[in-house]
Design an enzyme around this catalytic site. Sequence first.
Site, short mmCIF file in Angstrom:
data_model
loop_
_atom_site.label_atom_id
_atom_site.label_comp_id
_atom_site.label_asym_id
_atom_site.label_seq_id
_atom_site.Cartn_x
_atom_site.Cartn_y
_atom_site.Cartn_z
N LEU A 16 -29.54 -3.98 3.87
CA LEU A 16 -28.43 -4.76 4.41
C LEU A 16 -27.07 -4.15 4.03
O LEU A 16 -26.04 -4.65 4.48
CB LEU A 16 -28.50 -6.20 3.91
CG LEU A 16 -29.67 -7.05 4.42
CD1 LEU A 16 -29.65 -8.42 3.77
CD2 LEU A 16 -29.64 -7.17 5.94
N LYS A 67 -32.59 6.56 -7.86
CA LYS A 67 -31.53 6.18 -8.80
C LYS A 67 -31.50 7.05 -10.06
O LYS A 67 -30.44 7.40 -10.56
CB LYS A 67 -31.66 4.70 -9.20
CG LYS A 67 -31.28 3.73 -8.09
CD LYS A 67 -31.32 2.30 -8.60
CE LYS A 67 -30.90 1.32 -7.54
NZ LYS A 67 -30.87 -0.07 -8.04
N ASN A 88 -26.57 3.75 -9.16
CA ASN A 88 -26.68 3.28 -7.79
C ASN A 88 -25.41 3.57 -7.00
O ASN A 88 -25.29 3.18 -5.84
CB ASN A 88 -26.97 1.77 -7.75
CG ASN A 88 -25.73 0.94 -8.02
OD1 ASN A 88 -24.94 1.26 -8.91
ND2 ASN A 88 -25.56 -0.15 -7.29
N ASP A 103 -25.17 -2.38 -10.48
CA ASP A 103 -26.22 -3.39 -10.37
C ASP A 103 -26.03 -4.53 -11.36
O ASP A 103 -26.19 -5.70 -11.02
CB ASP A 103 -27.60 -2.75 -10.58
CG ASP A 103 -28.08 -1.99 -9.35
OD1 ASP A 103 -27.67 -2.35 -8.23
OD2 ASP A 103 -28.86 -1.05 -9.51
N GLY A 131 -38.70 -1.52 -15.73
CA GLY A 131 -38.29 -0.38 -14.91
C GLY A 131 -36.78 -0.28 -14.81
O GLY A 131 -36.04 -0.86 -15.61
N GLY A 132 -36.32 0.43 -13.78
CA GLY A 132 -34.89 0.66 -13.60
C GLY A 132 -34.10 -0.61 -13.36
O GLY A 132 -33.01 -0.80 -13.90
N ALA A 133 -34.66 -1.53 -12.55
CA ALA A 133 -33.97 -2.80 -12.27
C ALA A 133 -33.84 -3.62 -13.54
O ALA A 133 -32.79 -4.21 -13.81
CB ALA A 133 -34.72 -3.58 -11.19
N ASN A 152 -43.04 -7.59 -20.50
CA ASN A 152 -43.62 -6.61 -19.58
C ASN A 152 -45.09 -6.40 -19.91
O ASN A 152 -45.50 -6.50 -21.07
CB ASN A 152 -42.87 -5.27 -19.69
CG ASN A 152 -43.28 -4.29 -18.60
OD1 ASN A 152 -43.17 -4.58 -17.42
ND2 ASN A 152 -43.75 -3.12 -19.00
#
Length: 263
Positions: A16, A67, A88, A103, A131-133, A152
């Site tokens: 988006l 990323k 990002n 982010d 992870g990355g997020a 995790n």
Amino acid sequence: MTVRAGVAGWPIAHSLSPLIHTAWLSAAGLDGAYAAHPCGTEADFNRLLDGGRAGRLRGLNVTAPWKEQALSEADIVSPTARACGSANLLVFEGGRIVADSTDGHGLLIALAEQAPHLSLSGASVVVLGAGGAARAAVQALVAAGAEVGVLNRTAERAERLAQDLGARVVTPEALTTARLVVNALSVPPALDLDALPADAVVMDMTYRPLETPFLAQARARGLTGVDGLAMLIGQARPSFEALFGVSPPDVDVRALALEALAS
């Protein structure tokens, strides 16, 4: 001369970001263009970066899976991107690549908009994933003063992330005192949200679907939910400013995004 920017990733057709940035460009009356750049291979991504270095692009937002590659290719890296271990946002300046991460900023903006009663200072927060997020989320939340626990499936990855960013590794029992739970996993977590306090906030970083099973479960319990679209728009604002040199105009891009998601 048209200022060209865009978003790179794979897959990218669903993004988006072009809709959001194009709406801002139009409202601001800028001679700019923002397009999706599908990069299925590392070679594709590197060719795009070469075009940026050569002056054909002002900059790029970067999404999965590039990323970390974006960070490693940069000549100048912001402290935030370095802490996240990924970028990002890339801006091309005189043949050099400047990397940043917006982010975490987007996450904090989303929380402020959709859970304004939540104070992060000293709050017990659980981030799901490593992870990355998750790394971007933990970095921002720790910086905001929260006491962050990482939950995790693979303990080793969680320990590495926690050690890098000043968080701790937790077990599901941590949910009983959590003021906020953030899902940074790409799949719905198998968690019992009944363990959460009645005033807890639940956030999902995913925006497809907008109402994820995780958020639906939280709302069914009467908890405050925060969606990934608010985060997407929140991270896009500083990106737009970095790419086009002006603040985003006052346009209801969320309404446009919701319309696109519905169709």
